[in-house]
Design a protein around this motif. Structure first.
Motif, PDB file in Angstrom:
ATOM      1  N   SER A 156       0.825  -1.205   0.000  1.00 58.31           N
ATOM      2  CA  SER A 156       0.000   0.000   0.000  1.00 58.31           C
ATOM      3  C   SER A 156       0.863   1.259   0.000  1.00 58.31           C
ATOM      4  O   SER A 156       1.912   1.292   0.643  1.00 58.31           O
ATOM      5  CB  SER A 156      -0.877  -0.019   1.246  1.00 58.31           C
ATOM      6  OG  SER A 156      -1.532   1.215   1.378  1.00 58.31           O
ATOM      7  N   THR A 157       0.424   2.299  -0.711  1.00 59.60           N
ATOM      8  CA  THR A 157       1.152   3.576  -0.756  1.00 59.60           C
ATOM      9  C   THR A 157       0.254   4.703  -0.298  1.00 59.60           C
ATOM     10  O   THR A 157      -0.926   4.752  -0.664  1.00 59.60           O
ATOM     11  CB  THR A 157       1.621   3.875  -2.200  1.00 59.60           C
ATOM     12  OG1 THR A 157       2.498   2.839  -2.617  1.00 59.60           O
ATOM     13  CG2 THR A 157       2.354   5.207  -2.278  1.00 59.60           C
ATOM     14  N   ASP A 158       0.791   5.593   0.506  1.00 59.76           N
ATOM     15  CA  ASP A 158       0.075   6.794   0.924  1.00 59.76           C
ATOM     16  C   ASP A 158       1.035   7.960   0.919  1.00 59.76           C
ATOM     17  O   ASP A 158       2.179   7.830   1.318  1.00 59.76           O
ATOM     18  CB  ASP A 158      -0.497   6.628   2.334  1.00 59.76           C
ATOM     19  CG  ASP A 158      -2.002   6.500   2.316  1.00 59.76           C
ATOM     20  OD1 ASP A 158      -2.651   7.378   1.728  1.00 59.76           O
ATOM     21  OD2 ASP A 158      -2.520   5.513   2.872  1.00 59.76           O
ATOM     22  N   MET A 159       0.532   9.105   0.494  1.00 64.93           N
ATOM     23  CA  MET A 159       1.392  10.260   0.320  1.00 64.93           C
ATOM     24  C   MET A 159       0.882  11.394   1.201  1.00 64.93           C
ATOM     25  O   MET A 159      -0.325  11.603   1.309  1.00 64.93           O
ATOM     26  CB  MET A 159       1.284  10.653  -1.160  1.00 64.93           C
ATOM     27  CG  MET A 159       2.233  11.695  -1.613  1.00 64.93           C
ATOM     28  SD  MET A 159       2.437  11.650  -3.414  1.00 64.93           S
ATOM     29  CE  MET A 159       0.789  11.792  -4.032  1.00 64.93           C
ATOM     30  N   LEU A 160       1.804  12.129   1.827  1.00 66.48           N
ATOM     31  CA  LEU A 160       1.431  13.308   2.614  1.00 66.48           C
ATOM     32  C   LEU A 160       2.133  14.525   2.021  1.00 66.48           C
ATOM     33  O   LEU A 160       3.354  14.522   1.848  1.00 66.48           O
ATOM     34  CB  LEU A 160       1.838  13.143   4.086  1.00 66.48           C
ATOM     35  CG  LEU A 160       1.142  12.042   4.904  1.00 66.48           C
ATOM     36  CD1 LEU A 160       1.701  12.002   6.320  1.00 66.48           C
ATOM     37  CD2 LEU A 160      -0.360  12.266   4.946  1.00 66.48           C
ATOM     38  N   LEU A 161       1.377  15.555   1.679  1.00 68.63           N
ATOM     39  CA  LEU A 161       1.928  16.765   1.070  1.00 68.63           C
ATOM     40  C   LEU A 161       1.715  17.983   1.953  1.00 68.63           C
ATOM     41  O   LEU A 161       0.605  18.205   2.443  1.00 68.63           O
ATOM     42  CB  LEU A 161       1.232  17.052  -0.276  1.00 68.63           C
ATOM     43  CG  LEU A 161       1.696  16.260  -1.484  1.00 68.63           C
ATOM     44  CD1 LEU A 161       0.956  14.955  -1.558  1.00 68.63           C
ATOM     45  CD2 LEU A 161       1.472  17.074  -2.727  1.00 68.63           C
ATOM     46  N   GLU A 162       2.792  18.756   2.075  1.00 69.58           N
ATOM     47  CA  GLU A 162       2.694  20.008   2.825  1.00 69.58           C
ATOM     48  C   GLU A 162       1.680  20.922   2.141  1.00 69.58           C
ATOM     49  O   GLU A 162       1.656  21.058   0.922  1.00 69.58           O
ATOM     50  CB  GLU A 162       4.073  20.692   2.865  1.00 69.58           C
ATOM     51  CG  GLU A 162       4.069  21.950   3.698  1.00 69.58           C
ATOM     52  CD  GLU A 162       5.445  22.601   3.817  1.00 69.58           C
ATOM     53  OE1 GLU A 162       6.435  22.050   3.291  1.00 69.58           O
ATOM     54  OE2 GLU A 162       5.515  23.672   4.451  1.00 69.58           O
ATOM     55  N   GLY A 163       0.834  21.551   2.922  1.00 70.14           N
ATOM     56  CA  GLY A 163      -0.161  22.475   2.372  1.00 70.14           C
ATOM     57  C   GLY A 163      -1.464  21.778   2.007  1.00 70.14           C
ATOM     58  O   GLY A 163      -2.497  22.405   1.854  1.00 70.14           O
TER      59      GLY A 163
END
Ligand code: ADP
Ligand code: MG
Length: 343
Positions: free
Chosen positions: A52-59
């Protein structure tokens, strides 16, 4: 003639993912489950590897003016482990893709990785690789988690049966209110930097937002009791959205009872303070990272005294009826507001 241009908001996030899924077919016999569950399944002997992949982005997902980097590192791992837990699997490895601008110092990256390390220790996963790049603006963290589950123990989204009992762990809506508290204190601080944030009273809510836990404890306990959930999903986008995913993919309807939806007393009081209906926070808040699962009625006896598992409803055969019975005994349709990143 001008080329046709379709706005992505017309499809929404889930519409887009459905569309991508239809454009690809699985070519390898080892690819057992592709797009559409909390994680993909790859066949290896008697086990599935779970990816599984999850991404966290600033803003988008976090604001560094109030999110400590150490907590962010921990959360980035925990949200991925949560998707592995949602397959009833045990996480074993992670890889990390990281991009950051020159705004970040070595000390900042060290702090981020100290949080990642503490999550790796807590969930017993090994960091085995990744990729590093500079970024034009903010910080991006993309994590891929790999886990393992025996083939006869896996819990998919689409295998709930009619009359199965719908269970949810922990309590819901707190992380959403934690975010509201942090946003409010940020605004107060921006208006008057002399003011110190008043967070003590809301510590539980803020903690749920900044440092969520994946419910691996529940995966281990279910295994101890010899229970395999008939279906499972983690609560990342809000309970309502996840209930509808379970129901739709299983081709069934779902009926839940408002009075059984677990809401912590501080969540309840703070929702009122923010003039939001507490049940709305629980249904649509998101980022709770609890587990939502169904069990065969025969397994109810084994779990009925569990302090942290709540029986909120059941599955039924009318797929067009996804409803909640309110405390006033009125029946209202379940609607997902959830986090749709393209709206
Ligand atoms: P979750 O909320 O559990 O993280 P998502 O809603 O992000 O799940 O994803 C649902 C499914 O769609 C998963 O199987 C995921 O792997 C897949 N998916 C999401 N984005 C993409 C993409 N851009 N390309 C291919 N598959 C995707
Ligand atoms: Mg998930």
């Amino acid at each position: 003639m001008a080329e046709k241009r379709t706005e992505l908001t017309e499809l929404g996030e889930f519409g887009l993912i459905d569309r991508i899924e239809k454009q690809f077919s699985l070519q390898n016999s080892t690819s057992v489950k592709g797009i559409g569950d909390d994680a993909a399944l790859i066949s290896v002997g008697d086990d599935y590897l779970v990816v599984s992949t999850d991404m966290l982005l600033e803003g988008i997902h976090f604001d560094l003016s109030y999110v400590p980097l150490q907590h962010l590192g921990y959360k980035a791992v925990a949200v991925n482990v949560s998707d592995i837990a949602a397959m009833n699997a045990i996480p074993e490895q992670i890889t990390i893709g990281l991009a950051f601008s020159n705004r970040f110092s070595l000390e900042a990256i060290d702090t981020l990785y100290s949080g990642i390390k503490s999550a790796c220790e807590n969930f017993k996963v090994d960091l085995v690789g990744g990729d590093t790049s500079s970024s034009a603006s903010g910080l991006v963290i993309s994590i891929t988690a790999i886990g393992r589950v025996a083939k006869n123990k896996v819990a998919l989204r689409n295998t709930a049966k009619a009359n199965d009992i719908v269970c949810v762990t922990g309590d819901l809506g707190a992380a959403y209110l934690g975010l509201q508290v942090l946003e409010r204190e940020k605004q107060v601080f921006l208006t008057n930097p002399e003011m110190q944030p008043e967070l003590e009273k809301y510590e539980y809510l803020v903690g749920r937002q900044l440092k969520p836990e994946a419910r691996m404890d529940i995966v281990y306990e279910l295994a101890d009791k010899n229970i395999v959930p008939t279906a499972m999903i983690d609560v990342s986008d809000g309970l309502a959205s996840e209930l509808l995913h379970l129901a739709k993919s299983s081709g069934l309807g779902i009926k839940v009872f408002e009075e059984n939806v677990p809401i912590d007393s501080l969540t309840f009081e703070t929702a009122i303070e923010f003039k939001i209906d507490p049940i709305t926070c629980a249904l649509n808040g998101g980022e709770d990272y609890e587990l939502l699962f169904t069990i065969a009625p025969s397994d109810h006896e084994k779990l009925k005294n569990h302090p942290d598992i709540h029986f909120i409803g059941h599955m039924h055969t009318n797929a067009a009826q996804n409803v909640m019975v309110t405390k006033q005994q009125t029946v209202v349709p379940l609607k997902a507001q959830g986090w749709n990143h393209l709206r």
